[in-house]
Scaffold this active site. Structure first.
Site, PDB file in Angstrom:
ATOM      1  N   LEU A 362       0.828  -1.206   0.000  1.00  0.00           N
ATOM      2  CA  LEU A 362       0.000   0.000   0.000  1.00  0.00           C
ATOM      3  C   LEU A 362       0.860   1.252   0.000  1.00  0.00           C
ATOM      4  CD1 LEU A 362      -2.713  -0.912   2.648  1.00  0.00           C
ATOM      5  CD2 LEU A 362      -3.056  -0.656   0.191  1.00  0.00           C
ATOM      6  N   GLY A 363       2.022   1.143   0.588  1.00  0.00           N
ATOM      7  CA  GLY A 363       2.866   2.320   0.657  1.00  0.00           C
ATOM      8  C   GLY A 363       4.097   2.049   1.469  1.00  0.00           C
ATOM      9  N   GLY A 366       8.477   6.007   6.649  1.00  0.00           N
ATOM     10  CA  GLY A 366       9.822   6.195   7.134  1.00  0.00           C
ATOM     11  C   GLY A 366      10.385   4.940   7.773  1.00  0.00           C
ATOM     12  N   GLY A 368       9.046   1.597   7.467  1.00  0.00           N
ATOM     13  CA  GLY A 368       8.744   0.286   6.937  1.00  0.00           C
ATOM     14  C   GLY A 368       7.704   0.365   5.845  1.00  0.00           C
ATOM     15  N   ASP A 484       4.521  14.529  12.044  1.00  0.00           N
ATOM     16  CA  ASP A 484       4.741  14.160  10.647  1.00  0.00           C
ATOM     17  C   ASP A 484       3.466  14.360   9.837  1.00  0.00           C
ATOM     18  OD1 ASP A 484       6.222  13.328   8.520  1.00  0.00           O
ATOM     19  OD2 ASP A 484       6.013  11.188   8.943  1.00  0.00           O
TER      20      ASP A 484
END
Ligand code: NAG
Ligand code: NAG
Ligand code: NAG
Ligand code: NAG
Ligand code: NAG
Ligand code: NAG
Length: 670
Positions: A362-363, A366, A368, A484
Site C-alpha cells: 500500500l505504501g 519512514g 517500513g 509528521d
C-alpha cells in the site's frame, strides 16, 4: 572461536535458561482490558455480541433496552470478549480479577426479572440461548449438564424455588441452581431498585489458593461518568473453586442476562478484566513429568554461571539483545498494553498479506512498508505495517508508536487493531482505509482519468484533520504531537472521512525525545516549521505549521515544495497573491468554479496564518476548528511574509489576539 565468541555463547545459553526460569516460575504477566463507555465499533472487534444483547447508550445492554418483537419479555443475550484465555494447564491455574459497573433497572414500577451473570464459557456459541429463568446461561435442556463447562457469578432478581430470595448473588456451575448463594439485603444492596442504582462488583480468583471472592459496593453515576466506589475489605461471597477441569482450558469471559415473565434492563456500564498469562499453550503441552526436574537442574547449573557472567557480560549482552530485536522486555511491554489491540500470529499475517507480496503493497513510510491484508476467516481487511528490520531504532520507535496509538481514541484517527512480533520483525495492524491517502486524490500523473476531490470533500477532510489534531493537542490526557503531518499521512475511509495515521514519529510532549536530531524525514520538505531546524523539537506549534501546509496544498492542488511564481515553496506564492489582494487565484484550477469562494479565501488565509514563521503567532488548534467552521473570523495576516528570526522574539499584541479562546463545547455534540 575466540574468547569473546565463547563468552557470548555462554552468556546466551545462561540467558536462555534464566528466561525459561523466569517464564515458568516468576511469570506474573497479566493481560488487561478496560472497557467502557461501550459503542458499536467494538462489535466483532473486541467484543462478540450475541443477540438480543446489544450496545447502546455506552453500555452493554445484555437484554433489550427497547421493545423487540413487541415485548421485553423472554429475551436473553450475551457478550463475550472476542478471544479465549488460557485458564489452566498441567501445572497451574490462571488467576484473574474483574471489576464491572452494573445497572439493573425495572422498567415500569414492575416486578423485576431476571438478572445478570458474569460468565466463563467454553465457546462463543454455547449452549443454545435461553429465554426465561436461565439468565442467558443455559436453557431447560442443558441446565446443570457438566458438559456446559460454564462457571458464572449471578446477580439474580427473581426468586425461584431453589433461590433464597429475589435479590442475591450466587456462584453458578453449569446451571442456574447456584452452588453458593448470598442474599444481598443484609448488606443494604437492592439490585433492581425502582430508582436505579449502580453497583461496582469485583470478582477475584486466585488460581493458587483456588478461591473466588466477590465484592460489591454501591456507586454513583453522574452525567460525566461513574464515580467508582472503593473496593470494600469484606467479600459478599467467597468460595473454594477449582476451575481446572470444570471449565475448558481455553475459555471466554463475558456476561449474560435474561428476562422472562418479568423484565428489567440489564446493563454493564464499565468493565475491567485482568487475567494472568500462562506460558504459551504449545510450550506447556510439550511439557512432561521431567519438566520441573529439568528446570530445577537448569536453575541450579545456570544460576552460578549467571552470577559469574552477570557483572561482566550483561551490558554487552543487553546491547546484543536489543540489536537483534528480540528484547524480552519488549514482548512483556506489548502484552501488558492496556486496551484492546490483540496479538496477531506472524503466520496469520503472512497468509493475510500473501507472504508480504509486492502486489499487496500500500505504501512505504519512514519506518517500513505497509501491506494490505485480509484475514481469510473474518474477511477482515487490514493494513499491516512491517517495520524495517535493519533500523536499530526500530524498537523504540515501534514501542513509542504503539503505546501512544493504543491509547488514542478518536473517530478521525486510524485505529490500531493489533501487533505482532516475530524474530525481531515488528508489525502493526491497522484498520484498512479503502480510499488510501489524501495525496492520491489530489495529486496524480497527467493523463489519468481520476477526478480531483470536490470542494465540499476537501473542506470536510480538512475539518476532520483539524478535529484529530485538536484531540491530540488538547483533548487527550497528555499532549501528543504528531510530528509528521502531511497529505500522505491523512487516510480516507470508505466514506471519505479523514483519519490521521502514521504515528511513526508521534511522541507525547512530556517525553524528551521529540527530536529532529536524527534528521528530517524524507518527503517532508515544506511541512516542517523553520524553528524545528534550530530547536530540533516538534511542538504543537510545529504541528500547526504542518497543518497550514496541508491546508494550502489541498486548496491549491500543489505540493508544498512546488516551485511556482518564482518562489521555492507554495506558501511564498500564496502569500504574494494574498499581498496583491488576489488570493483566490491560488485555488486549484481543476476545480474551475466549483468551489465556495468565501470558504476558499478563509482556508487559504488560515493556511498562511498557520505558516507564520514565528511559532507563537500561529493559531491554536481549538481556534483553527472554529475558523474552518466559520464561527470565528480568520486572524489578520500581514501582506508580506514575515521574516523568520531566531531566537523567537515576543510578538506582542499580535500574539495576544491569536490566543485561543475557550471552545464552544456543544460544537462537538453529535
Ligand atoms: C488481583 O487483585 C489482587 C489484589 O486484590 C492482586 O494481588 C492480584 O495480583 C490480582 N491478580 C490479577 C491477575 O490481576
Ligand atoms: C478500570 O481501571 C481503571 C484504571 O485502573 C480505573 O480507573 C477504573 O475505575 C476501573 N473501572 C472499573 C469498572 O473497575
Ligand atoms: C449433557 O450434554 C451432552 C452433550 O450435549 C449430552 O450428550 C448428554 O446427554 C447430556 N446429559 C444429560 C444428563 O442431559
Ligand atoms: C416465556 O417463555 C415461557 C417458556 O416457553 C412461557 O411459558 C411463557 O409464557 C413466556 N412468557 C411470555 C410473557 O411470553
Ligand atoms: C499450537 O500451535 C499450532 C500451530 O501454530 C496451532 O495450530 C495450535 O492451535 C496451537 N495449540 C494451541 C493449544 O493453541
Ligand atoms: C467507540 O469506542 C472506541 C474505543 O473506545 C473509540 O475509539 C471510538 O471512537 C468510539 N466510537 C464512537 C462512534 O464513539
Amino acid at each position: 572461536m575466540d574468547s569473546r565468541r565463547w563468552l557470548y555463547l555462554g552468556s546466551a545459553t545462561t540467558f536462555a535458561i534464566l528466561q525459561l526460569f523466569l517464564v515458568v516460575v516468576l511469570s506474573q504477566e497479566t493481560q488487561k482490558y478496560n472497557f467502557g463507555p461501550f459503542n458499536d465499533s467494538m462489535i466483532n472487534r473486541e467484543l462478540y455480541v450475541i443477540p438480543m444483547a446489544w450496545l447502546n447508550f455506552g453500555a452493554l445492554q445484555l437484554s433489550p433496552d427497547s421493545v423487540v418483537d413487541g415485548t421485553l419479555r423472554n429475551k436473553s443475550g450475551r457478550v463475550f470478549i472476542n478471544k479465549p484465555f488460557k485458564l489452566w494447564d498441567d501445572t497451574r491455574i490462571a488467576s484473574f480479577n474483574t471489576s464491572f459497573l452494573m445497572n439493573i433497572y425495572p422498567v415500569v414500577n414492575n416486578t423485576p426479572g431476571e438478572g445478570i451473570a458474569f460468565i466463563i464459557g467454553p465457546s462463543l456459541s454455547i449452549p443454545p440461548l435461553s429465554y426465561g429463568q436461565y439468565l442467558g446461561l443455559t436453557n431447560q435442556l442443558t441446565d446443570g449438564n457438566s458438559s456446559n463447562q460454564i462457571v458464572a457469578v449471578e446477580f439474580d432478581t427473581v426468586k425461584q424455588d431453589f433461590d433464597p430470595d429475589d435479590n442475591h448473588v450466587g456462584l453458578d456451575i453449569n446451571g442456574v441452581v447456584s452452588k453458593v448463594t448470598v442474599p444481598l439485603s443484609k448488606f443494604g444492596f437492592k439490585l433492581a431498585a425502582s430508582n436505579p442504582r449502580f453497583y461496582m462488583v469485583w470478582v477475584e480468583y486466585d488460581g493458587v489458593k483456588k478461591e473466588m471472592e466477590v465484592y460489591m459496593a454501591e456507586s454513583q453515576y453522574h452525567y460525566h461518568g461513574p464515580i467508582v466506589a472503593e473496593k470494600p475489605s469484606k467479600a459478599v461471597l467467597s468460595s473454594h473453586l477449582d476451575l481446572k477441569g470444570l471449565v475448558n482450558d481455553m475459555s471466554y469471559f463475558g456476561f449474560s442476562a435474561s428476562t422472562g415473565n418479568y423484565f428489567e434492563l440489564n446493563a454493564i456500564v464499565r468493565w475491567n478484566l485482568s487475567v494472568e498469562v500462562l506460558p504459551n499453550n504449545n510450550m506447556s503441552s510439550a511439557r512432561n513429568d521431567n519438566y520441573w526436574w529439568k528446570t530445577g537442574v537448569g536453575v541450579v547449573v545456570g544460576a552460578p554461571l549467571l552470577a559469574l557472567l552477570i557483572t561482566g557480560v550483561m551490558p554487552f549482552l543487553r546491547r546484543k539483545i536489543r540489536e537483534s530485536g528480540s528484547d524480552p522486555k519488549l514482548l512483556s511491554t506489548l502484552r501488558r498494553l492496556p486496551g484492546t489491540p490483540s496479538e496477531f500470529r506472524f503466520r496469520e499475517l503472512k497468509i493475510a498479506t500473501n507472504n508480504f507480496h509486492d502486489s499487496n503493497k500500500l505504501g512505504q513510510g519512514g519506518f517500513g512498508i505497509v501491506y494490505r491484508g485480509t484475514l481469510p476467516k473474518e474477511k477482515l481487511q487490514m493494513a499491516v505495517k512491517k517495520f524495517s528490520r535493519d533500523s536499530i531504532k526500530g524498537i523504540s520507535d515501534f514501542l513509542a508508536e504503539l503505546t501512544i496509538i493504543n491509547r488514542l481514541r478518536h473517530k478521525n484517527l486510524v485505529r490500531l487493531l493489533g501487533w505482532c512480533h516475530n524474530k525481531g520483525t515488528l508489525l502493526l495492524v491497522y484498520e484498512y482505509m479503502p480510499n488510501g491517502s489524501l495525496d492520491n486524490h489530489i495529486f496524480f500523473e497527467k493523463g489519468t482519468t481520476k477526478t480531483p476531490l470536490s470542494w465540499s470533500l476537501r473542506y470536510k477532510i480538512l475539518l476532520d484533520v483539524a478535529f484529530a489534531l485538536n484531540y491530540l493537542h488538547n483533548e487527550y490526557d497528555q499532549k501528543v504531537v504528531h510530528r509528521d503531518l502531511k497529505a500522505s499521512n491523512i487516510m480516507l475511509d470508505s466514506d471519505f472521512n479523514a483519519r490521521l495515521g502514521d504515528f511513526g514519529l508521534a511522541r507525547t510532549l512530556d517525553n524528551e525525545k521529540t527530536s529532529y536530531a536524527e534528521g528530517v524525514p524524507a518527503g517532508t520538505r515544506g511541512y516542517i516549521a523553520p524553528e524545528c531546524l534550530y530547536t530540533g523539537k516538534a511542538t504543537c506549534e510545529s504541528d500547526v505549521y504542518g497543518f497550514g501546509a496541508v491546508l494550502l496544498e489541498v486548496v491549491c492542488g500543489q505540493r508544498p515544495w512546488a516551485k511556482i511564481g518564482g518562489h521555492h515553496f507554495l506558501v511564498g506564492w500564496v502569500w504574494q497573491l494574498h499581498g496583491e489582494g488576489k488570493i483566490l487565484e491560488a485555488v486549484d484550477l481543476r476545480l474551475g468554479n466549483d468551489f465556495v469562494a468565501e470558504e476558499a479565501e478563509r482556508i487559504l488565509t488560515l493556511g498562511l496564518a498557520c505558516s507564520h514563521p514565528m511559532a507563537p503567532v500561529r493559531p491554536k488548534m481549538q481556534t483553527i476548528i472554529q475558523i474552518i467552521s466559520g464561527s470565528v473570523p480568520v486572524p489578520q495576516v500581514p501582506p508580506f511574509k514575515p521574516p523568520f528570526v531566531w531566537p523567537a522574539v515576543d510578538q506582542g499584541p499580535t500574539a495576544a489576539t491569536l490566543e485561543c479562546s475557550p471552545i464552544n463545547t456543544t460544537f462537538f455534540a453529535r
